[in-house]
Design a protein around this motif. Structure first.
Motif, PDB file in Angstrom:
ATOM      1  N   LEU A  65     -26.497   4.785   9.570  1.00 15.37           N
ATOM      2  CA  LEU A  65     -27.293   4.274   8.601  1.00 15.37           C
ATOM      3  C   LEU A  65     -26.931   4.267   7.537  1.00 15.37           C
ATOM      4  CD1 LEU A  65     -30.804   5.400  10.478  1.00 15.37           C
ATOM      5  CD2 LEU A  65     -29.745   3.358  10.579  1.00 15.37           C
ATOM      6  N   GLN A  66     -26.016   5.299   6.977  1.00 13.74           N
ATOM      7  CA  GLN A  66     -25.544   5.485   5.598  1.00 13.74           C
ATOM      8  C   GLN A  66     -26.517   5.896   4.605  1.00 13.74           C
ATOM      9  OE1 GLN A  66     -22.061   5.373   4.486  1.00 13.74           O
ATOM     10  NE2 GLN A  66     -21.723   5.410   6.699  1.00 13.74           N
ATOM     11  N   GLY A  67     -27.420   6.665   4.992  1.00 15.19           N
ATOM     12  CA  GLY A  67     -28.514   7.266   4.135  1.00 15.19           C
ATOM     13  C   GLY A  67     -29.121   8.449   4.575  1.00 15.19           C
ATOM     14  N   TRP A  68     -30.398   8.697   4.008  1.00 12.37           N
ATOM     15  CA  TRP A  68     -30.918  10.143   4.140  1.00 12.37           C
ATOM     16  C   TRP A  68     -30.307  11.218   4.060  1.00 12.37           C
ATOM     17  CZ3 TRP A  68     -31.963   5.670   6.913  1.00 12.37           C
ATOM     18  CH2 TRP A  68     -33.186   4.950   6.873  1.00 12.37           C
ATOM     19  N   TYR A  69     -29.263  11.301   3.084  1.00 12.09           N
ATOM     20  CA  TYR A  69     -28.482  12.445   2.732  1.00 12.09           C
ATOM     21  C   TYR A  69     -29.326  13.599   2.127  1.00 12.09           C
ATOM     22  CZ  TYR A  69     -25.120   8.707   2.932  1.00 12.09           C
ATOM     23  OH  TYR A  69     -24.382   7.973   3.690  1.00 12.09           O
ATOM     24  N   ILE A  70     -30.371  13.187   1.643  1.00  9.94           N
ATOM     25  CA  ILE A  70     -31.130  14.352   0.967  1.00  9.94           C
ATOM     26  C   ILE A  70     -32.026  15.314   2.095  1.00  9.94           C
ATOM     27  CG2 ILE A  70     -33.291  13.137   0.561  1.00  9.94           C
ATOM     28  CD1 ILE A  70     -31.742  15.337  -1.976  1.00  9.94           C
ATOM     29  N   ILE A  71     -32.356  14.351   3.084  1.00  8.16           N
ATOM     30  CA  ILE A  71     -32.904  15.212   4.469  1.00  8.16           C
ATOM     31  C   ILE A  71     -31.732  16.007   5.003  1.00  8.16           C
ATOM     32  CG2 ILE A  71     -33.848  14.553   6.626  1.00  8.16           C
ATOM     33  CD1 ILE A  71     -35.799  14.066   4.469  1.00  8.16           C
ATOM     34  N   THR A  72     -30.555  15.358   4.993  1.00  4.20           N
ATOM     35  CA  THR A  72     -29.612  16.162   5.719  1.00  4.20           C
ATOM     36  C   THR A  72     -29.182  17.320   4.720  1.00  4.20           C
ATOM     37  OG1 THR A  72     -28.697  14.122   6.596  1.00  4.20           O
ATOM     38  CG2 THR A  72     -27.125  16.161   6.694  1.00  4.20           C
ATOM     39  N   TYR A  73     -29.268  17.324   3.699  1.00  3.58           N
ATOM     40  CA  TYR A  73     -28.924  18.549   2.948  1.00  3.58           C
ATOM     41  C   TYR A  73     -30.027  19.487   2.900  1.00  3.58           C
ATOM     42  CZ  TYR A  73     -28.425  21.116  -1.531  1.00  3.58           C
ATOM     43  OH  TYR A  73     -28.387  22.047  -2.507  1.00  3.58           O
ATOM     44  N   ALA A  74     -31.415  18.855   2.905  1.00  2.00           N
ATOM     45  CA  ALA A  74     -32.505  20.077   3.262  1.00  2.00           C
ATOM     46  C   ALA A  74     -32.340  20.781   4.458  1.00  2.00           C
ATOM     47  CB  ALA A  74     -33.941  19.149   3.067  1.00  2.00           C
ATOM     48  N   LEU A  75     -31.849  19.874   5.426  1.00  2.00           N
ATOM     49  CA  LEU A  75     -31.584  20.350   6.982  1.00  2.00           C
ATOM     50  C   LEU A  75     -30.423  21.549   6.785  1.00  2.00           C
ATOM     51  CD1 LEU A  75     -32.285  20.600   9.914  1.00  2.00           C
ATOM     52  CD2 LEU A  75     -30.538  18.869  10.188  1.00  2.00           C
ATOM     53  N   GLY A  76     -29.639  21.364   6.256  1.00  2.00           N
ATOM     54  CA  GLY A  76     -28.509  22.178   6.085  1.00  2.00           C
ATOM     55  C   GLY A  76     -28.900  23.560   5.235  1.00  2.00           C
ATOM     56  N   ILE A  77     -29.611  23.370   4.210  1.00  2.00           N
ATOM     57  CA  ILE A  77     -30.165  24.633   3.500  1.00  2.00           C
ATOM     58  C   ILE A  77     -31.133  25.352   4.339  1.00  2.00           C
ATOM     59  CG2 ILE A  77     -31.628  25.306   1.683  1.00  2.00           C
ATOM     60  CD1 ILE A  77     -28.739  24.284   0.751  1.00  2.00           C
ATOM     61  N   TYR A  78     -31.806  24.689   4.968  1.00  2.00           N
ATOM     62  CA  TYR A  78     -32.673  25.289   6.061  1.00  2.00           C
ATOM     63  C   TYR A  78     -32.024  26.043   7.120  1.00  2.00           C
ATOM     64  CZ  TYR A  78     -36.499  25.979   9.600  1.00  2.00           C
ATOM     65  OH  TYR A  78     -37.256  26.655  10.334  1.00  2.00           O
ATOM     66  N   PHE A 107     -38.308   6.820   8.413  1.00  2.00           N
ATOM     67  CA  PHE A 107     -39.137   6.386   7.362  1.00  2.00           C
ATOM     68  C   PHE A 107     -38.214   6.104   6.107  1.00  2.00           C
ATOM     69  CE2 PHE A 107     -41.845   8.911  10.282  1.00  2.00           C
ATOM     70  CZ  PHE A 107     -42.754   8.045  10.696  1.00  2.00           C
ATOM     71  N   GLU A 108     -38.444   4.866   5.593  1.00  2.00           N
ATOM     72  CA  GLU A 108     -37.686   4.436   4.279  1.00  2.00           C
ATOM     73  C   GLU A 108     -37.877   5.276   3.365  1.00  2.00           C
ATOM     74  OE1 GLU A 108     -34.561   2.648   2.955  1.00  2.00           O
ATOM     75  OE2 GLU A 108     -35.028   2.387   5.030  1.00  2.00           O
ATOM     76  N   ALA A 109     -39.376   5.918   3.246  1.00  2.00           N
ATOM     77  CA  ALA A 109     -39.694   6.624   1.975  1.00  2.00           C
ATOM     78  C   ALA A 109     -38.567   7.813   1.981  1.00  2.00           C
ATOM     79  CB  ALA A 109     -41.212   7.071   2.187  1.00  2.00           C
ATOM     80  N   PHE A 110     -38.170   8.140   2.971  1.00  2.00           N
ATOM     81  CA  PHE A 110     -37.381   9.583   2.630  1.00  2.00           C
ATOM     82  C   PHE A 110     -35.917   9.414   2.470  1.00  2.00           C
ATOM     83  CE2 PHE A 110     -40.795  11.169   5.851  1.00  2.00           C
ATOM     84  CZ  PHE A 110     -41.302  12.072   4.826  1.00  2.00           C
ATOM     85  N   ASN A 111     -35.702   8.025   2.403  1.00  2.00           N
ATOM     86  CA  ASN A 111     -34.071   7.542   2.262  1.00  2.00           C
ATOM     87  C   ASN A 111     -34.114   7.550   0.670  1.00  2.00           C
ATOM     88  OD1 ASN A 111     -31.425   6.824   2.184  1.00  2.00           O
ATOM     89  ND2 ASN A 111     -32.188   4.775   3.103  1.00  2.00           N
ATOM     90  N   VAL A 112     -33.834   8.610   0.016  1.00  2.00           N
ATOM     91  CA  VAL A 112     -33.702   8.657  -1.524  1.00  2.00           C
ATOM     92  C   VAL A 112     -32.345   8.517  -1.797  1.00  2.00           C
ATOM     93  CG1 VAL A 112     -34.000  10.103  -3.412  1.00  2.00           C
ATOM     94  CG2 VAL A 112     -35.422  10.373  -1.551  1.00  2.00           C
ATOM     95  N   PRO A 113     -32.047   7.461  -2.544  1.00  2.00           N
ATOM     96  CA  PRO A 113     -30.633   7.238  -3.137  1.00  2.00           C
ATOM     97  C   PRO A 113     -29.872   8.362  -3.854  1.00  2.00           C
ATOM     98  CG  PRO A 113     -32.168   5.838  -4.296  1.00  2.00           C
ATOM     99  CD  PRO A 113     -32.810   6.627  -3.084  1.00  2.00           C
TER     100      PRO A 113
END
Length: 196
Positions: free
Chosen positions: A61-74, A138-144
């Motif tokens: 999907l080439q997106g949702w990197y901020i979610i992945t970063y938050a998951l890594g921190i968690y 959800f596209e709302a979580f796809n922060v560039p």
């Protein structure tokens, strides 16, 4: 407690259908968790498979990197709790305040008790991956964001945190992985008996 105050009850004191459904759903979920407890390799294998599916989804999907970063921190936070002792030796000034880890070879063996047990570590990590997977719908979580910066932040945070954790382990002389008390072999039995 008045009539209808308990969870899952309607105004007339009878269990509501929705409350009964969620109660039953919770019981089935807990039953599956209880049945999976002894199968740690299978549980972690399923979590790794779920992680791979999530990473492939994020890559495609080439997106949702901020979610992945938050998951890594968690997950890093969970891992540090998994490596930490339940009772932090740096907080214990008196010997009478609680159990301590042995600091010398001749002290009594005390098993390493984790702040976060393995099962809870697995359960929390798996729930985190599922929640992150749901967020990718959800596209709302796809922060560039510029993802290489997030990768650098995560690597720096991981190195700094692990360095601090290893220093803590060395300072207070504990290993988070113990396999039980050491056993020492006595003299070999020759089979001869002593006559008196």
């Amino acid at each position: 407690m008045s009539e209808g105050d308990s969870a899952g009850e309607s105004i007339h004191g009878k269990p509501s259908t929705i409350g009964a459904f969620f109660t039953r759903l919770g019981q089935v979920y807990q039953s599956w968790l209880d049945k999976s407890t002894p199968f740690s390799i299978a549980r972690w294998g399923g979590t790794l498979l779920l992680t791979a599916v999530y990473m492939i989804r994020v890559y495609l999907l080439q997106g949702w990197y901020i979610i992945t970063y938050a998951l890594g921190i968690y997950h890093l936070n969970l891992f540090i709790a998994f490596l930490s002792p339940k009772v932090d030796p740096s907080l214990l000034d008196d010997a009478d305040e609680g159990p301590e880890l042995p600091t010398k070879q001749n002290e009594e063996f005390r098993p390493f008790i984790r702040r976060l047990p393995e099962f809870k570590f697995w359960h929390s990590a798996t729930k985190g991956i599922v929640i992150a997977m749901v967020c990718t719908f959800f596209e709302a979580f796809n922060v560039p964001v510029f993802w290489p910066i997030l990768v650098m932040y995560f690597i720096m945070l991981f190195c700094i945190t692990m360095k601090r954790q290893i220093k803590h382990m060395v300072k207070y002389r504990y290993l988070p992985f113990t396999h039980g008390k050491r056993t020492y072999r006595g003299k070999e039995d020759t089979g001869k008996t002593f006559a008196s």
